[in-house]
Enzyme design. Structure first.
Site, PDB file in Angstrom:
ATOM      1  N   TYR A 141       0.798  -1.327   0.121  1.00 27.98           N
ATOM      2  CA  TYR A 141       0.065  -0.047  -0.154  1.00 27.98           C
ATOM      3  C   TYR A 141       1.104   1.220  -0.050  1.00 27.98           C
ATOM      4  O   TYR A 141       0.714   2.304  -0.801  1.00 27.98           O
ATOM      5  CB  TYR A 141      -0.815  -0.134   1.338  1.00 27.98           C
ATOM      6  CG  TYR A 141      -1.941   1.301   1.366  1.00 27.98           C
ATOM      7  CD1 TYR A 141      -2.997   1.236   0.303  1.00 27.98           C
ATOM      8  CD2 TYR A 141      -1.440   2.320   1.906  1.00 27.98           C
ATOM      9  CE1 TYR A 141      -3.730   2.336   0.528  1.00 27.98           C
ATOM     10  CE2 TYR A 141      -2.321   3.180   2.139  1.00 27.98           C
ATOM     11  CZ  TYR A 141      -3.475   3.432   1.402  1.00 27.98           C
ATOM     12  OH  TYR A 141      -4.221   4.594   1.309  1.00 27.98           O
ATOM     13  N   LYS A 145       1.169   3.984  -3.183  1.00 30.13           N
ATOM     14  CA  LYS A 145       0.957   5.407  -2.721  1.00 30.13           C
ATOM     15  C   LYS A 145       1.978   6.445  -3.220  1.00 30.13           C
ATOM     16  O   LYS A 145       2.004   7.481  -3.730  1.00 30.13           O
ATOM     17  CB  LYS A 145       0.522   5.694  -1.376  1.00 30.13           C
ATOM     18  CG  LYS A 145      -0.917   5.481  -1.143  1.00 30.13           C
ATOM     19  CD  LYS A 145      -1.887   6.058  -1.794  1.00 30.13           C
ATOM     20  CE  LYS A 145      -3.304   5.743  -1.589  1.00 30.13           C
ATOM     21  NZ  LYS A 145      -4.364   6.581  -2.269  1.00 30.13           N
TER      22      LYS A 145
END
Length: 231
Positions: A141, A145
């Site tokens: 994750y 990002k």
């Protein structure tokens, strides 16, 4: 700078959490219409809010939304998928699925709407990142990002000749259903939405929406080890 008053906007993931707050803030500032997307959109009582079905990992779905929302001047890339865990132990299929939404899905939206924004005078593209763009600790994750942040920096340069303002938004936890049970400091989604709208109207390129984002951004010039959680 981008004028919100009387504009038409689109917010992906706009029927819950931060996306919902962003749509409401745009309307409060005078937007004439806001398209809001979800995989399975629900009806909206406000006639100024137009729900559209969107799956950002499906190119045909993205193209259909760009066709339906050809009058937009502001696009908010807010849709995303959560994730956590260690990179070394991760199933690569899960990593690819996460990047398909958080990176390639956001890029599909940007590519599809770049010519729309250009035709409509330039307008703005807002990309919702995370403080985890700069911090490790959440595996793929965080990596997704970080990749999204890098794409935004490139999009800012590439869309500038068309007069498109590109805004990157960084934030920590916000007070939504997704993190309701976490005992951590959380920002008010309405306050974050207001900061994003301020940035649009002031011609800014980046929003550091909370103290943790401002602190971590300042730490980027220091040793990389200082960015690890617990340091």
């Amino acid at each position: 700078m981008t004028t919100i008053d009387k504009s038409v906007a689109l917010v992906t993931g706009g029927q819950r959490g931060l996306g919902r707050a962003l749509a409401r803030e745009l309307l409060e500032r005078g937007a004439a219409k806001v398209y809001v997307t979800a995989r399975k959109p629900a009806p909206e009582e406000d006639p100024r809010i137009v729900p559209l079905a969107l799956e950002v990992s499906d190119p045909d779905s993205v193209a259909a939304v760009a066709q339906a929302a050809g009058d937009v001047a502001i696009v908010v890339n807010n849709a995303g998928a959560p994730g956590s865990g260690q990179v070394v132990a991760a199933d690569l299929a899960d990593v690819r699925a996460l990047f398909e939404v958080n990176v390639f899905g956001a890029l599909r939206v940007a590519q599809a709407f770049a010519p729309v924004l250009a035709r409509n005078g330039g307008g703005a593209l807002v990309d919702i990142h995370s403080v985890l763009s700069w911090l490790p600790g959440h595996g793929a994750y965080s990596a997704s990002k970080a990749a999204f942040w890098s794409l935004t920096n490139s999009l800012r340069l590439e869309l500038a000749p068309a007069g498109t303002q590109v805004v990157g938004v960084h934030l920590g936890y916000i007070d939504t259903d997704m993190v309701r049970d976490l005992d951590v400091p959380k920002s008010d989604p309405a306050a974050v939405a207001a900061a994003v709208a301020d940035a649009l109207e002031d011609g800014e390129s980046e929003v550091l929406a909370d103290d943790v984002s401002r602190r971590v951004k300042a730490a980027l010039s220091g040793p990389v080890e200082a960015l690890a959680f617990g340091r």
